[in-house]
Motif scaffolding. Structure first.
Motif, mmCIF file in Angstrom:
data_model
loop_
_atom_site.group_PDB
_atom_site.id
_atom_site.type_symbol
_atom_site.label_atom_id
_atom_site.label_comp_id
_atom_site.label_asym_id
_atom_site.label_seq_id
_atom_site.Cartn_x
_atom_site.Cartn_y
_atom_site.Cartn_z
ATOM 1 N N LYS A 195 -5.915 16.806 -2.109
ATOM 2 C CA LYS A 195 -5.265 18.012 -2.517
ATOM 3 C C LYS A 195 -6.194 19.179 -2.674
ATOM 4 C CE LYS A 195 -2.501 19.965 -6.309
ATOM 5 N NZ LYS A 195 -2.008 19.865 -7.716
ATOM 6 N N ALA A 196 -7.544 18.719 -3.000
ATOM 7 C CA ALA A 196 -8.675 19.825 -3.231
ATOM 8 C C ALA A 196 -8.923 20.278 -1.910
ATOM 9 C CB ALA A 196 -9.619 18.988 -4.149
ATOM 10 N N GLU A 197 -9.055 19.164 -0.717
ATOM 11 C CA GLU A 197 -9.512 19.719 0.551
ATOM 12 C C GLU A 197 -8.500 20.128 1.324
ATOM 13 O OE1 GLU A 197 -11.925 16.410 2.188
ATOM 14 O OE2 GLU A 197 -12.916 15.951 0.219
ATOM 15 N N GLY A 198 -7.067 20.003 1.072
ATOM 16 C CA GLY A 198 -6.050 20.531 1.684
ATOM 17 C C GLY A 198 -5.650 19.699 3.165
ATOM 18 N N LYS A 199 -6.123 18.408 2.816
ATOM 19 C CA LYS A 199 -5.640 17.495 3.961
ATOM 20 C C LYS A 199 -6.001 15.948 3.364
ATOM 21 C CE LYS A 199 -10.408 17.495 5.815
ATOM 22 N NZ LYS A 199 -11.299 16.571 6.345
ATOM 23 N N GLU A 200 -5.265 15.325 4.274
ATOM 24 C CA GLU A 200 -5.450 13.926 3.819
ATOM 25 C C GLU A 200 -7.111 13.125 3.865
ATOM 26 O OE1 GLU A 200 -3.635 9.913 2.559
ATOM 27 O OE2 GLU A 200 -2.796 12.045 2.627
ATOM 28 N N VAL A 201 -7.559 12.713 2.906
ATOM 29 C CA VAL A 201 -8.896 12.103 2.938
ATOM 30 C C VAL A 201 -8.808 10.929 3.761
ATOM 31 C CG1 VAL A 201 -10.859 11.407 1.563
ATOM 32 C CG2 VAL A 201 -9.742 13.412 0.816
ATOM 33 N N PRO A 202 -9.570 10.616 4.800
ATOM 34 C CA PRO A 202 -9.535 9.521 5.513
ATOM 35 C C PRO A 202 -10.282 8.126 4.758
ATOM 36 C CG PRO A 202 -11.194 10.917 6.545
ATOM 37 C CD PRO A 202 -10.504 11.548 5.450
ATOM 38 N N LEU A 203 -9.817 7.097 4.903
ATOM 39 C CA LEU A 203 -10.577 6.081 4.160
ATOM 40 C C LEU A 203 -10.748 5.011 5.128
ATOM 41 C CD1 LEU A 203 -8.349 5.285 1.095
ATOM 42 C CD2 LEU A 203 -10.411 6.361 1.197
ATOM 43 N N MET A 204 -11.873 4.243 4.844
ATOM 44 C CA MET A 204 -12.377 3.150 5.903
ATOM 45 C C MET A 204 -11.231 2.111 6.041
ATOM 46 S SD MET A 204 -16.276 3.005 4.664
ATOM 47 C CE MET A 204 -16.698 1.725 5.870
ATOM 48 N N SER A 205 -11.285 1.505 7.128
ATOM 49 C CA SER A 205 -10.209 0.627 7.343
ATOM 50 C C SER A 205 -10.378 -0.786 6.654
ATOM 51 C CB SER A 205 -10.254 -0.009 8.682
ATOM 52 O OG SER A 205 -11.370 -0.464 9.257
ATOM 53 N N GLU A 206 -11.789 -1.072 5.895
ATOM 54 C CA GLU A 206 -11.924 -2.135 4.909
ATOM 55 C C GLU A 206 -11.391 -1.600 3.736
ATOM 56 O OE1 GLU A 206 -14.919 -1.905 8.256
ATOM 57 O OE2 GLU A 206 -14.005 -0.484 6.910
ATOM 58 N N ALA A 207 -11.151 -0.491 3.553
ATOM 59 C CA ALA A 207 -10.474 -0.077 1.923
ATOM 60 C C ALA A 207 -9.079 -0.505 1.844
ATOM 61 C CB ALA A 207 -10.757 1.324 1.575
ATOM 62 N N THR A 208 -8.505 -0.817 0.510
ATOM 63 C CA THR A 208 -7.117 -1.011 0.055
ATOM 64 C C THR A 208 -6.926 0.104 -0.726
ATOM 65 O OG1 THR A 208 -7.109 -3.334 0.767
ATOM 66 C CG2 THR A 208 -5.438 -2.456 -0.773
ATOM 67 N N LEU A 209 -5.739 1.039 -0.446
ATOM 68 C CA LEU A 209 -5.505 1.917 -1.509
ATOM 69 C C LEU A 209 -4.799 1.315 -2.791
ATOM 70 C CD1 LEU A 209 -6.175 5.131 -2.047
ATOM 71 C CD2 LEU A 209 -3.550 5.344 -0.905
ATOM 72 N N VAL A 210 -5.347 1.486 -3.950
ATOM 73 C CA VAL A 210 -4.711 1.076 -5.185
ATOM 74 C C VAL A 210 -4.213 2.269 -5.851
ATOM 75 C CG1 VAL A 210 -5.797 -1.256 -5.255
ATOM 76 C CG2 VAL A 210 -6.932 0.686 -6.385
ATOM 77 N N PRO A 211 -3.299 2.085 -6.989
ATOM 78 C CA PRO A 211 -2.884 3.076 -7.683
ATOM 79 C C PRO A 211 -3.618 3.793 -8.389
ATOM 80 C CG PRO A 211 -1.078 1.319 -7.556
ATOM 81 C CD PRO A 211 -2.264 0.827 -6.811
ATOM 82 N N SER A 212 -4.554 2.869 -9.068
ATOM 83 C CA SER A 212 -5.685 3.650 -9.937
ATOM 84 C C SER A 212 -6.800 2.560 -9.986
ATOM 85 C CB SER A 212 -4.914 3.528 -11.190
ATOM 86 O OG SER A 212 -5.783 3.587 -12.440
ATOM 87 N N GLY A 213 -8.048 3.041 -9.942
ATOM 88 C CA GLY A 213 -9.359 2.234 -9.733
ATOM 89 C C GLY A 213 -9.372 1.470 -11.393
ATOM 90 N N VAL A 214 -9.232 2.410 -12.328
ATOM 91 C CA VAL A 214 -9.347 1.921 -13.753
ATOM 92 C C VAL A 214 -8.306 0.873 -13.968
ATOM 93 C CG1 VAL A 214 -9.286 2.301 -16.113
ATOM 94 C CG2 VAL A 214 -10.184 3.936 -14.651
ATOM 95 N N VAL A 215 -7.177 0.869 -13.457
ATOM 96 C CA VAL A 215 -6.099 -0.076 -13.796
ATOM 97 C C VAL A 215 -6.421 -1.390 -12.956
ATOM 98 C CG1 VAL A 215 -3.871 -0.749 -13.381
ATOM 99 C CG2 VAL A 215 -4.124 1.308 -14.412
ATOM 100 N N ARG A 216 -7.069 -1.162 -11.618
ATOM 101 C CA ARG A 216 -7.508 -2.336 -10.968
ATOM 102 C C ARG A 216 -8.394 -2.946 -11.656
ATOM 103 N NH1 ARG A 216 -5.410 -6.482 -8.296
ATOM 104 N NH2 ARG A 216 -7.062 -7.216 -6.751
ATOM 105 N N LEU A 217 -9.601 -2.614 -12.062
ATOM 106 C CA LEU A 217 -10.617 -2.843 -12.855
ATOM 107 C C LEU A 217 -10.038 -3.929 -14.027
ATOM 108 C CD1 LEU A 217 -13.317 -0.182 -12.362
ATOM 109 C CD2 LEU A 217 -13.599 -2.936 -11.738
ATOM 110 N N MET A 218 -9.130 -3.287 -14.712
ATOM 111 C CA MET A 218 -8.553 -3.921 -15.919
ATOM 112 C C MET A 218 -7.828 -5.360 -15.381
ATOM 113 S SD MET A 218 -6.833 -0.696 -17.977
ATOM 114 C CE MET A 218 -5.728 -1.778 -19.145
ATOM 115 N N GLU A 219 -6.697 -4.975 -14.608
ATOM 116 C CA GLU A 219 -6.084 -6.288 -14.069
ATOM 117 C C GLU A 219 -7.174 -7.273 -13.588
ATOM 118 O OE1 GLU A 219 -2.335 -3.754 -12.298
ATOM 119 O OE2 GLU A 219 -3.905 -4.296 -10.830
#
Length: 146
Positions: A111-135
Motif C-alpha cells: 500500500k505504501a509503495e502503491g504496487k505489489e511488493v515482490p517476495l522471493m519464491s522461497e518465501a511463504t506468505l502467512v497472515p501474520s508474522g507474530v501469529v505464525r511465531l505463536m503457532e
C-alpha cells in the motif's frame, strides 16, 4: 496379581517413549527477523546453518522456519533483499528450512509503495508474522531472535 498388572501397564507406557528417544528426537526451531539490518539477517541465516549442521552431525533431524515481519520483511523481498543469493542457496542445501513472510507487513508495504511488493519464491506468505511465531511455539518449536 495387582502389582504384576501395574508393572505390565507401566512397561507398556514406557516402551513407546523409550523407542522414540532411541530413534532420535525431532528438533524444531523458529527464528524471528524484524529488523532491516543485513547483519541481523545474516545472523539468522548463520543460526539456521549452524543448528542444521549440529544436528546433521549427530544424525538427527531439525525443522527450521525463519519468520520475517515489520522492517525485517526486506529479507524476503525479491527486489531489495541483501541476502537473496544466500537464501536461494540455503533453500537448496537445507530442505527442512522454510521462510515465512508476514501478510500484514506485506500489505502495508504494498500500500505504501502503491504496487505489489515482490517476495522471493522461497518465501511463504502467512497472515501474520507474530501469529505464525505463536503457532510455531505452540507446536513445540524453540524460539530464537538473533
Amino acid at each position: 496379581m495387582l502389582r504384576r498388572l501395574a508393572l505390565a501397564f507401566c512397561l507398556v507406557l514406557t516402551v513407546p517413549v523409550t523407542a522414540v528417544l532411541a530413534a532420535g528426537a525431532q528438533h524444531k526451531l523458529a527464528i524471528h527477523v524484524d529488523q532491516n539490518d543485513p547483519a541481523v539477517m545474516n545472523m539468522a541465516l548463520n543460526n539456521a546453518q549452524n543448528v542444521q549442521a549440529y544436528y546433521n552431525a549427530k544424525g538427527e533431524s531439525v525443522e527450521i522456519e525463519i519468520v520475517a515481519y515489520g522492517p525485517g520483511l526486506v529479507m524476503l523481498r525479491e527486489d531489495k533483499s541483501p541476502v537473496r543469493d544466500r537464501i536461494a542457496a540455503m533453500s537448496l542445501e537445507i530442505p527442512s528450512l522454510a521462510f515465512s513472510a508476514c501478510g500484514n507487513t506485506h500489505s502495508a508495504m504494498s500500500k505504501a509503495e502503491g504496487k505489489e511488493v515482490p517476495l522471493m519464491s522461497e518465501a511463504t506468505l502467512v497472515p501474520s508474522g507474530v501469529v505464525r511465531l505463536m503457532e510455531l511455539q505452540e507446536e513445540g518449536f524453540s524460539y530464537v531472535r538473533p
